[in-house]
Structure formats: C-alpha cells, structure tokens
Design a protein around this motif. Sequence first.
Motif, PDB file in Angstrom:
ATOM      1  N   GLY A   1       0.909  -1.170   0.051  1.00 16.27           N
ATOM      2  CA  GLY A   1      -0.001  -0.062   0.005  1.00 16.27           C
ATOM      3  C   GLY A   1       0.687   1.380  -0.013  1.00 16.27           C
ATOM      4  N   LEU A   2       2.135   1.167   0.226  1.00 16.78           N
ATOM      5  CA  LEU A   2       3.053   2.348  -0.082  1.00 16.78           C
ATOM      6  C   LEU A   2       3.096   3.010  -1.284  1.00 16.78           C
ATOM      7  CD1 LEU A   2       6.003   0.765   1.821  1.00 16.78           C
ATOM      8  CD2 LEU A   2       4.506   2.414   2.854  1.00 16.78           C
ATOM      9  N   ARG A   3       3.422   4.363  -1.400  1.00 20.89           N
ATOM     10  CA  ARG A   3       3.465   5.067  -2.616  1.00 20.89           C
ATOM     11  C   ARG A   3       5.182   4.920  -3.117  1.00 20.89           C
ATOM     12  NH1 ARG A   3       1.787  11.091  -3.356  1.00 20.89           N
ATOM     13  NH2 ARG A   3       3.293  11.067  -1.715  1.00 20.89           N
ATOM     14  N   VAL A   4       4.990   4.406  -4.319  1.00 23.52           N
ATOM     15  CA  VAL A   4       6.544   4.175  -4.803  1.00 23.52           C
ATOM     16  C   VAL A   4       6.646   5.435  -5.767  1.00 23.52           C
ATOM     17  CG1 VAL A   4       7.793   2.495  -5.742  1.00 23.52           C
ATOM     18  CG2 VAL A   4       6.174   1.839  -4.071  1.00 23.52           C
ATOM     19  N   ASP A   5       7.485   6.180  -5.589  1.00 32.28           N
ATOM     20  CA  ASP A   5       8.319   7.230  -6.608  1.00 32.28           C
ATOM     21  C   ASP A   5       8.773   6.380  -7.462  1.00 32.28           C
ATOM     22  OD1 ASP A   5       9.386   9.082  -8.212  1.00 32.28           O
ATOM     23  OD2 ASP A   5      10.349  10.041  -6.392  1.00 32.28           O
ATOM     24  N   LEU A   6       8.305   6.589  -8.912  1.00 38.33           N
ATOM     25  CA  LEU A   6       8.996   5.825 -10.059  1.00 38.33           C
ATOM     26  C   LEU A   6      10.446   6.142 -10.392  1.00 38.33           C
ATOM     27  CD1 LEU A   6       5.803   5.631 -12.774  1.00 38.33           C
ATOM     28  CD2 LEU A   6       6.518   4.110 -10.771  1.00 38.33           C
ATOM     29  N   ALA A   7      10.660   7.567 -10.192  1.00 37.09           N
ATOM     30  CA  ALA A   7      11.998   7.656 -10.326  1.00 37.09           C
ATOM     31  C   ALA A   7      12.992   7.213  -9.280  1.00 37.09           C
ATOM     32  CB  ALA A   7      12.268   9.156 -10.121  1.00 37.09           C
ATOM     33  N   ALA A   8      12.416   6.778  -8.033  1.00 32.16           N
ATOM     34  CA  ALA A   8      13.446   6.252  -7.009  1.00 32.16           C
ATOM     35  C   ALA A   8      13.518   4.702  -7.468  1.00 32.16           C
ATOM     36  CB  ALA A   8      12.645   6.381  -5.715  1.00 32.16           C
ATOM     37  N   GLU A   9      12.221   4.331  -7.771  1.00 31.11           N
ATOM     38  CA  GLU A   9      12.179   2.949  -8.059  1.00 31.11           C
ATOM     39  C   GLU A   9      13.464   2.360  -9.363  1.00 31.11           C
ATOM     40  OE1 GLU A   9       8.514   0.266  -8.365  1.00 31.11           O
ATOM     41  OE2 GLU A   9       8.855   0.895 -10.641  1.00 31.11           O
ATOM     42  N   ARG A  10      13.383   3.303 -10.041  1.00 36.68           N
ATOM     43  CA  ARG A  10      14.466   3.073 -11.131  1.00 36.68           C
ATOM     44  C   ARG A  10      15.925   3.068 -10.698  1.00 36.68           C
ATOM     45  NH1 ARG A  10      10.453   5.817 -14.432  1.00 36.68           N
ATOM     46  NH2 ARG A  10      11.244   7.951 -13.864  1.00 36.68           N
ATOM     47  N   LEU A  11      15.958   4.150  -9.890  1.00 36.47           N
ATOM     48  CA  LEU A  11      17.403   4.254  -9.016  1.00 36.47           C
ATOM     49  C   LEU A  11      17.622   2.881  -8.361  1.00 36.47           C
ATOM     50  CD1 LEU A  11      17.758   7.983  -8.265  1.00 36.47           C
ATOM     51  CD2 LEU A  11      19.327   6.758  -9.573  1.00 36.47           C
ATOM     52  N   ILE A  12      16.828   2.262  -7.751  1.00 36.66           N
ATOM     53  CA  ILE A  12      16.816   1.177  -6.987  1.00 36.66           C
ATOM     54  C   ILE A  12      17.311   0.115  -7.901  1.00 36.66           C
ATOM     55  CG2 ILE A  12      15.542  -0.347  -5.232  1.00 36.66           C
ATOM     56  CD1 ILE A  12      13.986   2.071  -4.155  1.00 36.66           C
ATOM     57  N   LYS A  13      16.502  -0.155  -8.805  1.00 38.20           N
ATOM     58  CA  LYS A  13      16.646  -1.251  -9.717  1.00 38.20           C
ATOM     59  C   LYS A  13      18.179  -1.142 -10.091  1.00 38.20           C
ATOM     60  CE  LYS A  13      11.943  -1.808 -11.443  1.00 38.20           C
ATOM     61  NZ  LYS A  13      11.262  -1.696 -12.690  1.00 38.20           N
ATOM     62  N   ALA A  14      18.603   0.087 -10.814  1.00 39.21           N
ATOM     63  CA  ALA A  14      19.790   0.237 -11.423  1.00 39.21           C
ATOM     64  C   ALA A  14      20.994  -0.057 -10.245  1.00 39.21           C
ATOM     65  CB  ALA A  14      20.072   1.787 -12.111  1.00 39.21           C
ATOM     66  N   ASN A  15      20.673   0.362  -9.157  1.00 39.83           N
ATOM     67  CA  ASN A  15      21.984   0.088  -8.154  1.00 39.83           C
ATOM     68  C   ASN A  15      22.065  -1.407  -7.516  1.00 39.83           C
ATOM     69  OD1 ASN A  15      23.380   2.535  -6.942  1.00 39.83           O
ATOM     70  ND2 ASN A  15      21.352   3.329  -7.459  1.00 39.83           N
ATOM     71  N   ALA A  16      20.763  -1.950  -7.470  1.00 43.27           N
ATOM     72  CA  ALA A  16      20.477  -3.481  -7.094  1.00 43.27           C
ATOM     73  C   ALA A  16      21.032  -4.353  -8.240  1.00 43.27           C
ATOM     74  CB  ALA A  16      19.045  -3.666  -6.886  1.00 43.27           C
ATOM     75  N   VAL A  17      20.931  -4.117  -9.547  1.00 42.73           N
ATOM     76  CA  VAL A  17      21.712  -4.725 -10.621  1.00 42.73           C
ATOM     77  C   VAL A  17      22.952  -4.732 -10.494  1.00 42.73           C
ATOM     78  CG1 VAL A  17      21.645  -5.223 -13.147  1.00 42.73           C
ATOM     79  CG2 VAL A  17      19.544  -4.829 -12.092  1.00 42.73           C
ATOM     80  N   ALA A  18      23.475  -3.413 -10.402  1.00 44.15           N
ATOM     81  CA  ALA A  18      24.993  -3.314 -10.458  1.00 44.15           C
ATOM     82  C   ALA A  18      25.690  -3.950  -9.365  1.00 44.15           C
ATOM     83  CB  ALA A  18      25.293  -1.680 -10.335  1.00 44.15           C
ATOM     84  N   ALA A  19      24.909  -4.066  -8.052  1.00 45.14           N
ATOM     85  CA  ALA A  19      25.703  -4.664  -6.930  1.00 45.14           C
ATOM     86  C   ALA A  19      25.502  -6.223  -7.597  1.00 45.14           C
ATOM     87  CB  ALA A  19      24.665  -4.423  -5.902  1.00 45.14           C
ATOM     88  N   VAL A  20      24.600  -6.722  -7.889  1.00 46.77           N
ATOM     89  CA  VAL A  20      24.751  -8.265  -8.210  1.00 46.77           C
ATOM     90  C   VAL A  20      25.759  -8.496  -9.224  1.00 46.77           C
ATOM     91  CG1 VAL A  20      23.315 -10.073  -8.961  1.00 46.77           C
ATOM     92  CG2 VAL A  20      22.373  -8.513  -7.409  1.00 46.77           C
TER      93      VAL A  20
END
Lengths: 580, 57
Positions: free
Chosen positions: A25-44
């Motif tokens: 039920g949380l509001r997710v800022d799509l710009a934040a979501e894209r940054l989370i995805k990019a950093n998580a992929v780079a981490a892996v």
Amino acid sequence: MTTAVAETGMIGALATKFRICPATGLRVDLAAERLIKANAVAAVVFLAIGGGFGLLVALTRWPAVHLLSSDLFYLALTAHGLDVLLMWIIFFEMAVLYFASAVILSSRIAAPRWGWVGFVLMIVGALMTNVAVLQGDSSVMFTSYVPMQARPHFYLGLILFAVGALIGCFIFLGTLVIAKEEKTYEGSIPLVTFGALTACIIAVFTIASGAIILIPTFLWSVGYIGHIDSLMYKLVWWAMGHSSQQINVSAHVAIWYLIAAVTVGAKPLSEKVSRTAFLLYILFLQLAAAHHMLVEPGLSSEWKIVNTSYMMYLAVLGSMIHGMTVPGSIEAAQRKSGFTRGVFEWLRKAPWGNPAFAGMFLSLVMFGFLGGISGVVLGTEQLNIMMHNTLYVPGHFHATVVAGTTLAFMAVTYLVVPLIFQREIVWPKLAKIQPYLFGIGASGISLFMMGAGTLGVARRHWDITFPALDVTLPYGYSPAASLMMGLNGLSAILAATGGVLYVAIVVASILFGKKVDASNAVAALGPMPKKVVHDAVAKYGDAGTWHLPGTYVLVGLFFTTFILYYFVNWKYLSELWPMQ
Amino acid sequence: MAEQPKTDSPAAPLERIPFMQRVLDNPFLLLFAGVVVPAVIYILWGVMEISQIPLVK
C-alpha cells in the motif's frame, strides 16, 4: 499498477509519478524505483565478479589445490576485496538508502537526476579500478598500503566511486527533508529508515576519510607528491576501510528489522531502545577501525584503548541490543499470532521456507555468534597480538560482511524483486535452500579461517608451505593448519554454489519471472504465517510486551558462548607468555 | 506514536517532546555528531600522535 500524480503544491512534487504497491500500500516514486533497480543490478553484477575472484583465492590457499600462480593470486585477492567489500556492498546500500527513504516514507525522491549522476560516477569508478587491477600492475590489495603503488586510475576510480556514493547519501538526506516538509509521515521516521540514516551518516564519515587519504595518494601516484607517510596513510585509510564495513552493519541491522516486519509483522520491542542502539553506532562504531592499528608502535596505548576497549564497547553494546531486540520482536509477533506453546514454538513455526526470513535469521545468528564475538576478541589489545595479521582477521570479517551483511542483502532481495521489480521469484524451491547453502558455506569460511589464524597462519600469503624456496625451513605450521585451509576451500565452494544460485535466481526472476500485480502481490513475497503484508515496517510503535522466554534463552546461550570464548583466548595468551 | 503532540481537544496543551527524541529526530544533528566524534577521537588524536614521532636524522 496504479499510477497517480502527487499534488502537494510543490513544483517537484507535481512532476513526480507514483504507483501504489499492491502488497504494502506504499506510494512508490517511479524515479526512485528506477534508481533502486539500477543500483541493485549493478550490485549483483559486482557480487558475481568479486565472488568468482574469492573462490579463486580460496582454492589457491588450499594447499592440496594451490590453483593460481603468486602473481595471479595477488591480482585475484585485490579484485575480490574491491568488488565485494566496496562495489557489491555500496551499490546495494545505495538501493537500500533510496528504498528506506522514498519508498518506506511514501515520498518523492530528492534530485533523481543527481542520483543518476552518482550512479554513473560509481559505475565509471568501479570499472576504472577493475581495469587497473586486471592490467596486472596494481595488485596492491584492498588496503593499497603505501609505499606499494598502483596505477593512477586505480585511485582515481576509487575517488569517483566514493563521490558517486556521497551524492547518494545526500539524496537520502534530501528525501528525508522532503518527506518531512510534505508530511508523508507523522512524528519520527520509521525504525528501518532510522537504521538507514545511521548507515548514511557513517558513509559520509567513511567517504570523507577516503577523500582525505586517496586524493593525496592519487597525486603521489602521478608524481605531484613525493612521499606519503605509511603510518599516517594506514591510520586514515582504516577510517575509510573499516568504517565502510560499519555502513554494512547499520544497513543490515535495518534490513533485519525490515524483513522481520514484513514477513511476521514484528514491531520493535522498544523504539527508544533500538534507536538508542543506532545512536551508539553513529557515535562510536567507526572507532573500531583502531583494532587494525593495535600493534603499531607509533600510537599510544591511551589512543588504542580509548578507541577500542572503551568506545568500541559502546558500539558493541548497540549490536547486543539489536541482537536481542530483533529475535525478541519476532518472538513477540509470533506469540501474538498464536504460536505460544512452550519456549520455542514461535521459532519452530517461523517461516523457514521463506528465503527472506531464513536468510535474515541466519545472518543475525552468524553475525552475532561468529562476527560479534571474534570482533570483541580482536578489539582487545592484549588478545589482538595473538592473531593480528593472521587469517583470523579475514575469518572475522567474513563472518560480519559475508555471513552477516551479504546474506542479509541476499535475503532482502527476495522481497525487493517482487516489490520493486514486480516479478515473482522463479525456482522457489531452489530459492528456499539458497540462504542455507550460502550461510553454511560462509560460516565455514569464517570458522576455518579463524581456526587457521589461531594456529598462526598469516593472512594474504600465497602459500603456507614455501615449496619454491626448496629449503627446509626451521618453522612449519601445525598439520592442522592445512586441514583448516582445506576445509576453508570446501566451504568456499559451498558458499560459491549458494552465490551462483542467488545470481541465477535473481537474474532469471527479473528477466522471466511472472509479473506481480494485485492478485499475486502477497504470495510473491514467499511463505508467511498470516498471508498478509504487515505495515509495521512503515509505522512507529512498540511490540508492547517483554514476555519473551525463548529470546532470553537465546541471549543466555550467546553470553555463555561469548564469556567462554573470550576467556579461552586469555588462557591462550597466558600460555604464550608464561609468568614464572 | 508514543510521543506525538495530542490533538484530541483544541484546548489541550501540546505535550513536550522529550530532549532525546528531539535529538534522534534531527538527522543533521546526528550527522554532525557522527562525523565529529570519530574525526576527533580517532583521526585527529591519531594524527597528532603520529606527527609527534621524531624523525630519524
């Protein structure tokens, strides 16, 4: 997915696009979501690279295998340290900071374009440093102690990486300000966000220390500075090198609270106590860096003892508080859910088949029992002399960073993939065993390296038998040391298997996982006792009970182990220096 | 939340937020403390000691 445009009256907010997470039920800022995805992929990606180098190192230190030549061994050791201790961990921590601020607070993220600038700087820096290492003449290891000199782009890459991470920290702080201004939460920030704030603060100190030492070292490598004092370098470098691992501790403790809240609805036993424990981290955790300096003759005993045996113990107190309140909060939630029989029904019937929960709990136990206790032993000046610069040191930090942080980060990935990437986890049966494989392997690495270190085996050494010298040395390690190194190699294979599984599951889930929507959002998070996602993660509030018999037994077991092991080491010391 | 101002009655006085909570709710004060404490105790003190080591002549 529901998309809405926020109307908060501010220009930035008007342009921000959100979606509503169907699970939380949380509001997710799509710009934040894209940054989370990019950093998580780079981490892996960097975990995969660094983990591969780690396996090569372990197979070389296994005397019966002795895989790499000495040149390649030091190259692999350098790449392993940089890729997993810095790149994997800090990329993932950037994702954690953005998640803990923008997502948990349902806020828009501050300056997302700067977030991309930071991300690109980190990528360029990480690649630059890796290229320098792979070129073969920058095998200076993670610590890069002077007067060993790497190529200039080795240091420049690290500086760019650090600047990028610093931008991420300021975006996190800016998001806290925005969330408060726009009243996306009431009162105090949630505990998970407070844990992330702790990680961010320690990161700022860490990066500032890195700048103080790496910028002159870079200038020295290009010839603008003639000399860097080796002791001064070591002192300031460890303010970065060890503190960077304290960012991990704060981040993974925040993740323990997050996973416990999402999977079983755990609320902190006491918000005040847990926040005070984080405050102890903020003030004192960085000082543990001094244990690397405990045998340096140029520093006084007062400096050493104040930094380790006094101040560091306050941070250890913080860890022990979290070590009790995390399982305590799980017990309180499980008992509230009806698992009240005996002392341990709450633990037996915890969602062990959920890889997020299992990984979190294994991380908690192994961080406390292996990493925590050995950290206190290493931080005691008198005991440190027995194992300083032996394999005991990497044994200790593989318990904290691998069994503790990495396993916790792996565990939370099983929530991040459905919540942020909006994909189901593929191969759920393999995902179920992955944390156990990796956790058992990592704890084996830690235990056997500490065992070898206790027998005196030096760290960072290509070989322990010296066959190339073709002479009979007057001193040889105990045969048990070879056994320890062999068991370390086997444990590394087990951990690498768990690591490969993790990478494969994550990549396959992101690419081929079934799309998550309102119909499968909760089921995608794995088995949970109540089949609902609890809102404890985003709310301030105590569990409201201290009836925790199972946790008290676990804490008693921990203290018994701690005291016995601590005094066993004093006995070893007394045997080294007998009083007559 | 436990320590929030009570707004049930318009006439009710605002509950005073405890000092420690005000500290913990201020991220920039925590940032200042988290940088200054280790910078002084670990780095500055350590640098001062190392800089006082006499050089070999």
